[in-house]
Motif scaffolding. Structure first.
Motif, PDB file in Angstrom:
ATOM      1  N   ILE A  72       5.121  -2.715  -1.664  1.00 15.22           N
ATOM      2  CA  ILE A  72       5.070  -1.342  -1.136  1.00 15.22           C
ATOM      3  C   ILE A  72       6.325  -0.610  -1.599  1.00 15.22           C
ATOM      4  CG2 ILE A  72       5.003   0.055   0.988  1.00 15.22           C
ATOM      5  CD1 ILE A  72       2.519  -1.624   0.787  1.00 15.22           C
ATOM      6  N   ASP A  73       6.148   0.565  -2.154  1.00 18.02           N
ATOM      7  CA  ASP A  73       7.298   1.328  -2.667  1.00 18.02           C
ATOM      8  C   ASP A  73       8.294   1.653  -1.563  1.00 18.02           C
ATOM      9  OD1 ASP A  73       6.414   1.304  -5.216  1.00 18.02           O
ATOM     10  OD2 ASP A  73       5.559   3.326  -5.190  1.00 18.02           O
ATOM     11  N   MET A  74       9.551   1.811  -2.002  1.00 13.97           N
ATOM     12  CA  MET A  74      10.626   2.158  -1.067  1.00 13.97           C
ATOM     13  C   MET A  74      11.142   3.557  -1.406  1.00 13.97           C
ATOM     14  SD  MET A  74      12.915  -1.253  -1.653  1.00 13.97           S
ATOM     15  CE  MET A  74      13.906  -1.136  -0.169  1.00 13.97           C
ATOM     16  N   ASP A  75      11.787   4.198  -0.427  1.00 18.57           N
ATOM     17  CA  ASP A  75      12.634   5.336  -0.739  1.00 18.57           C
ATOM     18  C   ASP A  75      14.043   4.967  -0.290  1.00 18.57           C
ATOM     19  OD1 ASP A  75      12.736   5.684   1.974  1.00 18.57           O
ATOM     20  OD2 ASP A  75      11.398   7.417   2.013  1.00 18.57           O
ATOM     21  N   GLU A  76      14.916   5.945  -0.160  1.00 14.43           N
ATOM     22  CA  GLU A  76      16.310   5.625   0.167  1.00 14.43           C
ATOM     23  C   GLU A  76      16.444   4.924   1.520  1.00 14.43           C
ATOM     24  OE1 GLU A  76      18.902   5.574  -1.908  1.00 14.43           O
ATOM     25  OE2 GLU A  76      17.188   5.999  -3.185  1.00 14.43           O
ATOM     26  N   LEU A  77      15.435   5.070   2.406  1.00 12.16           N
ATOM     27  CA  LEU A  77      15.536   4.506   3.758  1.00 12.16           C
ATOM     28  C   LEU A  77      14.751   3.210   3.917  1.00 12.16           C
ATOM     29  CD1 LEU A  77      15.197   7.830   5.790  1.00 12.16           C
ATOM     30  CD2 LEU A  77      17.270   6.678   5.009  1.00 12.16           C
ATOM     31  N   GLY A  78      14.284   2.648   2.803  1.00 10.89           N
ATOM     32  CA  GLY A  78      13.580   1.366   2.878  1.00 10.89           C
ATOM     33  C   GLY A  78      12.100   1.521   2.597  1.00 10.89           C
ATOM     34  N   MET A  79      11.322   0.491   2.989  1.00 12.00           N
ATOM     35  CA  MET A  79       9.869   0.522   2.742  1.00 12.00           C
ATOM     36  C   MET A  79       9.268   1.771   3.393  1.00 12.00           C
ATOM     37  SD  MET A  79       7.044  -2.301   3.902  1.00 12.00           S
ATOM     38  CE  MET A  79       7.291  -3.586   2.701  1.00 12.00           C
ATOM     39  N   ILE A  80       8.335   2.410   2.688  1.00 13.38           N
ATOM     40  CA  ILE A  80       7.775   3.678   3.196  1.00 13.38           C
ATOM     41  C   ILE A  80       6.621   3.371   4.176  1.00 13.38           C
ATOM     42  CG2 ILE A  80       6.639   5.838   2.513  1.00 13.38           C
ATOM     43  CD1 ILE A  80       8.106   5.533  -0.227  1.00 13.38           C
ATOM     44  N   PRO A  81       6.806   3.729   5.465  1.00 11.23           N
ATOM     45  CA  PRO A  81       5.841   3.319   6.495  1.00 11.23           C
ATOM     46  C   PRO A  81       4.424   3.801   6.225  1.00 11.23           C
ATOM     47  CG  PRO A  81       7.777   4.327   7.498  1.00 11.23           C
ATOM     48  CD  PRO A  81       7.929   4.490   6.031  1.00 11.23           C
ATOM     49  N   GLU A  82       4.277   5.042   5.740  1.00 11.95           N
ATOM     50  CA  GLU A  82       2.913   5.568   5.518  1.00 11.95           C
ATOM     51  C   GLU A  82       2.184   4.706   4.488  1.00 11.95           C
ATOM     52  OE1 GLU A  82       5.697   7.455   5.233  1.00 11.95           O
ATOM     53  OE2 GLU A  82       5.546   8.353   7.227  1.00 11.95           O
ATOM     54  N   LEU A  83       2.915   4.260   3.471  1.00 17.35           N
ATOM     55  CA  LEU A  83       2.277   3.429   2.432  1.00 17.35           C
ATOM     56  C   LEU A  83       1.917   2.049   2.991  1.00 17.35           C
ATOM     57  CD1 LEU A  83       4.426   4.280  -0.740  1.00 17.35           C
ATOM     58  CD2 LEU A  83       2.287   5.310   0.047  1.00 17.35           C
ATOM     59  N   LEU A  84       2.804   1.539   3.860  1.00 20.26           N
ATOM     60  CA  LEU A  84       2.526   0.237   4.488  1.00 20.26           C
ATOM     61  C   LEU A  84       1.259   0.340   5.337  1.00 20.26           C
ATOM     62  CD1 LEU A  84       3.281  -2.661   5.372  1.00 20.26           C
ATOM     63  CD2 LEU A  84       4.694  -1.636   7.174  1.00 20.26           C
ATOM     64  N   ASP A  85       1.191   1.385   6.140  1.00 22.60           N
ATOM     65  CA  ASP A  85       0.047   1.587   7.027  1.00 22.60           C
ATOM     66  C   ASP A  85      -1.253   1.667   6.207  1.00 22.60           C
ATOM     67  OD1 ASP A  85      -1.785   2.407   8.924  1.00 22.60           O
ATOM     68  OD2 ASP A  85      -0.346   3.622  10.016  1.00 22.60           O
ATOM     69  N   LYS A  86      -1.168   2.463   5.133  1.00 26.38           N
ATOM     70  CA  LYS A  86      -2.352   2.658   4.292  1.00 26.38           C
ATOM     71  C   LYS A  86      -2.802   1.337   3.659  1.00 26.38           C
ATOM     72  CE  LYS A  86      -3.548   5.711   0.567  1.00 26.38           C
ATOM     73  NZ  LYS A  86      -2.948   6.248  -0.606  1.00 26.38           N
ATOM     74  N   GLU A  87      -1.830   0.574   3.168  1.00 24.47           N
ATOM     75  CA  GLU A  87      -2.166  -0.698   2.494  1.00 24.47           C
ATOM     76  C   GLU A  87      -2.749  -1.701   3.485  1.00 24.47           C
ATOM     77  OE1 GLU A  87      -2.523  -1.417  -0.424  1.00 24.47           O
ATOM     78  OE2 GLU A  87      -1.985  -3.478  -0.911  1.00 24.47           O
ATOM     79  N   LEU A  88      -2.143  -1.787   4.672  1.00 21.71           N
ATOM     80  CA  LEU A  88      -2.670  -2.736   5.666  1.00 21.71           C
ATOM     81  C   LEU A  88      -4.087  -2.337   6.073  1.00 21.71           C
ATOM     82  CD1 LEU A  88       0.418  -3.455   7.968  1.00 21.71           C
ATOM     83  CD2 LEU A  88      -0.725  -5.043   6.426  1.00 21.71           C
ATOM     84  N   ASN A  89      -4.261  -1.039   6.273  1.00 20.05           N
ATOM     85  CA  ASN A  89      -5.573  -0.534   6.655  1.00 20.05           C
ATOM     86  C   ASN A  89      -6.619  -0.902   5.593  1.00 20.05           C
ATOM     87  OD1 ASN A  89      -7.339   0.824   8.233  1.00 20.05           O
ATOM     88  ND2 ASN A  89      -6.849   2.841   7.434  1.00 20.05           N
TER      89      ASN A  89
END
Ligand SMILES: Cc1ncc(COP(=O)(O)O)c(C=O)c1O
Length: 402
Positions: free
Chosen positions: A145-162
């Motif tokens: 899952i891609d990161m930005d300056e603050l770490g793993m991007i939650p929206e992308l994590l949510d989308k991938e898990l879904n």
């Protein structure tokens, strides 16, 4: 006749490659004239040789009949007690902690406990190749899952898990390095930690938190671990398992770390430990316990911070001074690495060959992505091992090659 035994090796063994980073280390570490930003090596000046050698001597003479014997697979009781005091996290049960042979051993045993062939692990992209390789060797498929300056991007994590769980894919855990991440040097913000735990809880997927650099903070405020956050704010001591290491504090040669998490998970890890290492090194464990109990740890960590902070600053200054326009880099608050991001046209695998010809070593960014998802315009630079003069000279040469 010399046999190659190829027909005998398991498929998993044959699928494994030798680690690029370990191979690079062989040809650059301590080689005259080479400036190496490649390894993740602590500076040997940080190893507390005198104190440790005294304690080793003492432990063997006074406690040898105990520590030269086989020990418990869970680890030495005295070290477990010392770690609990040092971590000052409340109410960690004895069945919630296992001493490991470096944190790699904890990450491996956790993965072994969870993964059947082709099960999925969610990782940060870029991620730490040591863990990625260990996970792939256990048969896991990784989803970065891609990161930005603050770490793993939650929206992308949510989308991938879904998406994955919607297709009934076996997602087994989320692997995170929230502090001074290897390779990017980024630190996950407190809000991000909360957001990620919420998503993990929403889908009921456990988190493996890898924290080898946590004590090495040179600026900014210390942030609570996901492990502690889950225990305190979320009242859920089970969802996060943490792996920590003494490698970056006392020395990686001691091969000492620990994992803490749900008793059921730790119990599974103990089973793997019994099969592979029987117990961690009993002598080293007791030495580390005394090192902590006698109050050396905090002062020692402060010494390391004072050594590394100027190196980080020197590398950031040199990048500012020499890198051409358009190159970006992270500004880590601790740890050992800075992550450089170039224009898409720069292929850092090619830059690597050029740099080696000029006696500069680094790790190309492609080595930090799993096989199906590689970016080739990034670079990891280590600042803990080289001297300040080498940092300045090395960054200047590297910049001139771009
Ligand atoms: C993110 C990360 N995890 C784990 C490890 C492994 O450390 P250990 O020496 O404790 O096995 C490292 C070492 O570089 C690391 O960078």
């Amino acid at each position: 006749m010399r046999r190659d035994f190829m027909d005998f090796y398991s498929k998993n063994t044959l699928a494994m490659e030798h680690s690029f980073i370990r191979e690079i280390l062989k040809v650059t570490k301590g080689v005259k004239g080479v400036i190496s930003f490649a390894g993740g090596l602590p500076n040997p000046d940080t190893f507390p040789r005198e104190i440790i050698s005294e304690i080793f001597n003492e432990v063997i003479i006074n406690e040898g009949s105990d520590v030269l014997q086989y020990g418990a697979s869970e680890g030495d009781r005295q070290l477990i007690k010392a770690i609990k005091t040092f971590e000052s996290v409340e109410n960690i049960g004895d069945d919630e902690l296992i001493i490991t042979n470096g944190s790699t051993n904890g990450i491996y045993n956790y993965t072994r406990s969870m993964i059947d062939q082709d099960d999925i692990i969610i990782t940060e992209a870029p991620g730490f190749p040591g863990s990625i390789a260990a996970m792939e060797a256990c048969g896991a498929k990784l989803s970065g899952i891609d990161m930005d300056e603050l770490g793993m991007i939650p929206e992308l994590l949510d989308k991938e898990l879904n998406a994955l769980l919607g297709k009934k894919k076996p997602v087994k855990f989320i692997y995170l390095i929230p502090e001074f991440q290897n390779p990017s040097g980024r630190t996950m913000s407190l809000q991000r930690r909360r957001d990620i735990i919420k998503i993990a809880k929403k889908y009921d997927i456990p988190i493996l938190e890898d924290q080898p650099y946590r004590e090495l903070r040179y600026s900014g405020e210390r942030i609570i671990t996901l492990w502690e956050l889950a225990r305190t704010e979320f009242n859920d001591p089970e969802i996060v398992t943490i792996c920590k290491s003494f490698s970056k504090i006392l020395g990686p040669g001691l091969r000492l770390g620990f994992s803490s998490g749900a008793p059921s998970i730790i119990g599974q890890m103990v089973k793997w430990s019994q099969k592979s290492i029987v117990s961690p090194d009993c002598v080293t464990q007791r030495v580390a316990a005394h090192f902590i109990d006698r109050g050396y740890m905090h002062e020692h960590i402060n010494r390391i911070i004072e050594l590394y902070r100027p190196k980080r600053d020197a590398m950031l200054d040199a990048l500012e001074q020499y890198m051409p326009d358009g190159v970006k880099w992270t500004k880590p608050e601790g740890g050992m690495f800075i992550w450089l991001m170039f224009d898409k046209a720069v292929d850092t695998d090619v830059l690597f060959d050029k740099a080696i010809e000029n006696k500069i070593a680094f790790i190309p960014g492609s080595k930090f992505y799993s096989a199906n998802n590689k970016k080739r315009n990034e670079v990891r630079l280590n600042f803990s091992y080289p001297t300040i003069d080498e940092i300045k000279k090395g960054v200047e040469i590297l910049a001139s090659l771009i």
